[in-house]
Enzyme design. Structure first.
Site, PDB file in Angstrom:
ATOM      1  N   GLU A  98       5.716   6.956   1.868  1.00 47.04           N
ATOM      2  CA  GLU A  98       5.573   5.540   2.245  1.00 47.04           C
ATOM      3  C   GLU A  98       5.935   4.672   1.057  1.00 47.04           C
ATOM      4  OE1 GLU A  98       1.775   4.233   3.714  1.00 47.04           O
ATOM      5  OE2 GLU A  98       1.668   5.857   5.171  1.00 47.04           O
TER       6      GLU A  98
HETATM    7  C1  NOJ Z   1      -0.817   3.050   4.086  1.00 47.31           C
HETATM    8  C2  NOJ Z   1      -1.034   3.522   5.494  1.00 47.31           C
HETATM    9  O1  NOJ Z   1      -0.860   4.900   5.531  1.00 47.31           O
HETATM   10  C3  NOJ Z   1      -0.102   2.856   6.494  1.00 47.31           C
HETATM   11  O2  NOJ Z   1      -0.500   3.214   7.780  1.00 47.31           O
HETATM   12  C4  NOJ Z   1      -0.075   1.366   6.305  1.00 47.31           C
HETATM   13  O3  NOJ Z   1       0.788   0.759   7.237  1.00 47.31           O
HETATM   14  C5  NOJ Z   1       0.372   1.081   4.887  1.00 47.31           C
HETATM   15  N1  NOJ Z   1      -0.581   1.653   3.961  1.00 47.31           N
HETATM   16  C6  NOJ Z   1       0.488  -0.409   4.579  1.00 47.31           C
HETATM   17  O4  NOJ Z   1      -0.763  -0.982   4.581  1.00 47.31           O
END
Ligand code: NOJ
EC number: 3.2.1.21
Length: 585
Positions: free
Chosen positions: A414
């Site tokens: 991410e």
């Molecule tokens: C981490 C989380 O895993 C994800 O679901 C979320 O959208 C992002 N942070 C941004 O807040």
């Protein structure tokens, strides 16, 4: 263009005045601001991500059971504007459409999560397995593979079956280890012939701290000073058990990899010449990523966590530490249970030492760390109030991981940025800048020798952003949530990210500068189209309002009126339309 505008919340925690004191570590000398032109190693995997509760919708369809997020989001006052993920992006019904968006981006991989209660409605295998849920993921995986997109499946992105919460207290209870293992085993059995990258847990830090310590997230428990540590302990064991299950039962046949996705900010000492600040910054990162990574790579919690939580527990008069312990058998069982490490990263903080007295009832995960977080007011913060763009922190975090855990194989699971804009804005130049700078820092980290194999932009679509509802948009694609069909529109960052992917990096200055120009050119025409579309639907809603004041009023409140800014546009249009209608009558 609609006469709408951006509304941003500017949150600056503290003004940092002593920046001049901060100097770079060795491996980043020379470059906080400089840009590195070059390409990523051949075979580097580019992707985008999502998670089940945030995008699928269909919360009660085809035999799906309730998750803790279904229940939590339906409780009044828990989510901004009482939004829920009930329909979200309707991703459940849009496999083909969404894969065409991924094709447009030329993604190598797509990261999604499997909703546990969609395939095991109570969370317990012997109760019931929902074949319709399995069919949905079968279709998703098959379609991805047909389009040469590698699926990366997360087994737990926060949507615990509600029954397990009610019966056992969720992650507070050790029984989750076996229930999660049964669920994971079923996933390996049914999807493992096609899925080769598995992530056991997504961001367990957030589950532990926000779910069981502050209560901002589901299940909403506020068990300060103990809840987070206990939940984390059980999650670490659950992760390890699932890794062993794969290793002993499935790896031989399926030849896949099992990792975990840990999220963490980077913590930079406010004053690099002050030993206390240096230690506090290290503690910040150890209490974040180290809390989970150290047991998984080295078999036990970071020494600094054991020391601080142990000392504070003793000061409170407790006989044992609030941080649970692993037996020596458990240590060796947990150690080494990671084929690759998923890293989720968004932002950085400056850290300084700050003492908290431990007293009865006042202890918490936050006070245990004895530190304060600061931000530089010059850091851009286009969206979420916690998310400041600090690209150089990414390189430092990646190097920290390399040094601490013996250079593991890393997939960035991410990374991305949100916006807080009430009206349509497809020209997201700040997101372009964020992706450009963060991926560039990742490239530098690879040159430093960090073993990063892939990168996942977060996220493919705008989606339900947990307690912030739909107010924070992380997507490369804009989703019109007011329209029942939830249409998707590309933001400018789609064009830009696509160029990074097709060049596998940043070939040279001239070309890279052109990308931005081209991306912004295309977005302004799409912006206009979307704005016209929105104007049409706003006008239609206003006409309904005039004909059916009561029901339309409800819709105005829940669907049409975007708080604050758009109100003005709507009122003006209403007056104009009423004037026209009067003239026609
Ligand atoms: C981490 C989380 O895993 C994800 O679901 C979320 O959208 C992002 N942070 C941004 O807040």
């Amino acid at each position: 263009m609609l006469p709408c505008c951006a509304v941003r919340t500017c949150h600056v925690l503290v003004l940092v005045l002593c920046l001049s004191a901060a100097e770079d570590f060795d491996w980043t000398k020379n470059d906080r601001g400089s840009f590195y032109y070059g390409t990523f190693p051949a075979g580097f995997s580019w992707g985008a991500g999502s998670s089940a509760y945030q995008t699928e919708g269909a919360w009660d369809q085809d035999g799906k059971g309730l998750s803790i997020w279904d229940v939590f989001s339906h409780r009044k006052g828990k989510i901004l504007q009482n939004d829920t993920g009930d329909s979200s992006c309707q991703g459940y019904y849009k496999i083909k459409e969404d894969i065409s968006l991924m094709k447009e981006l030329k993604l190598d991989h797509y990261r999604f999560s499997i909703s546990w209660p969609r395939i095991m409605p109570t969370g317990i295998k012997s109760d019931h397995v929902n074949e319709k849920g399995i069919k949905y993921y079968d279709e998703l995986i098959d379609n991805l593979l047909e389009n040469k997109i590698t699926p990366i499946a997360t087994l737990y992105h926060w949507d615990l079956p509600q029954v397990l919460q009610e019966k056992y207290g969720g992650w507070q209870n050790i029984s989750m280890v076996n229930y999660f293992n049964e669920f994971a085993n079923l996933c390996f059995e049914r999807f493992g012939n096609r899925v080769k990258y598995w992530i056991t847990l997504n961001n367990p830090w957030s589950v532990a701290v926000e779910g069981y310590e502050t209560g901002e997230h589901a299940p909403g428990l506020k068990l300060r000073g103990t809840g987070a540590y206990r939940a984390a302990h059980h999650m670490i064991k659950a992760h390890a058990k699932v890794w062993h299950t794969y290793d002993t039962k499935w790896r031989g046949k399926q030849k896949g990899l099992v990792g975990i996705s840990l999220s963490g900010d980077w913590g930079e000492p406010v004053d690099i010449s002050n030993q206390k600040d240096i230690e506090a910054a290290e503690r910040y990162v150890q209490f974040y990523i180290g809390w989970f990574a150290t047991p998984i790579f080295h078999g036990d919690y970071p020494q600094v966590m054991k020391d601080f939580i142990g000392r504070k527990s003793a000061q409170q008069g407790l006989g044992t530490s609030r941080l649970p312990t692993f037996s020596s058998q458990e240590k060796s069982y947990v150690k080494g249970t990671c084929d690759f490490l998923g890293i989720g990263h968004f932002t950085t903080r400056y850290i300084t030492q700050k003492n908290y007295q431990s007293g009865h009832g006042s202890s918490s995960y936050f006070t245990d760390r004895d530190l304060a977080e600061l931000v530089d007011p010059r850091w851009p913060d286009p969206g979420s109030e916690w998310l400041y763009s600090v690209p150089w922190g990414f390189r430092r975090l990646l190097n920290f991981v390399k040094a601490q855990y013996r250079n593991p194989m890393i997939y960035v699971t991410e990374n991305g940025v949100s916006e807080k804009i009430m009206c349509t804005e497809l020209c997201d130049d700040w997101r372009i800048q964020y992706y450009k700078d963060y991926t560039n820092e990742m490239l530098k980290a690879i040159k430093d020798g960090v073993n990063v194999r892939g990168y996942t932009a977060w996220s493919l679509l705008d989606k339900f952003e947990w307690d912030e509802g739909y107010s924070e948009r992380f997507g490369l694609y804009y989703v019109d949530f007011r329209n029942k069909n939830k249409p998707r529109y590309p933001k400018a960052s789609v064009q830009y990210y696509k160029r990074i992917i097709s060049s596998n990096g940043f070939p040279n200055q001239r070309e890279v500068e052109n990308w931005k120009r081209k991306a912004t050119e295309t977005c302004s025409s799409s912006n206009q189209l979307l704005a016209a579309e929105e104007q049409r639907s706003t006008a239609a809603n206003i006409l309904r309002l005039i004909h059916d004041p009561l029901t339309s009023h409800m819709e105005m409140v829940t669907e049409v009126v975007v708080p604050t800014v758009c109100t003005l546009c709507i009122l003006l249009s209403a007056v104009f339309l009423m004037f026209l209608l009067r003239r026609h009558n």
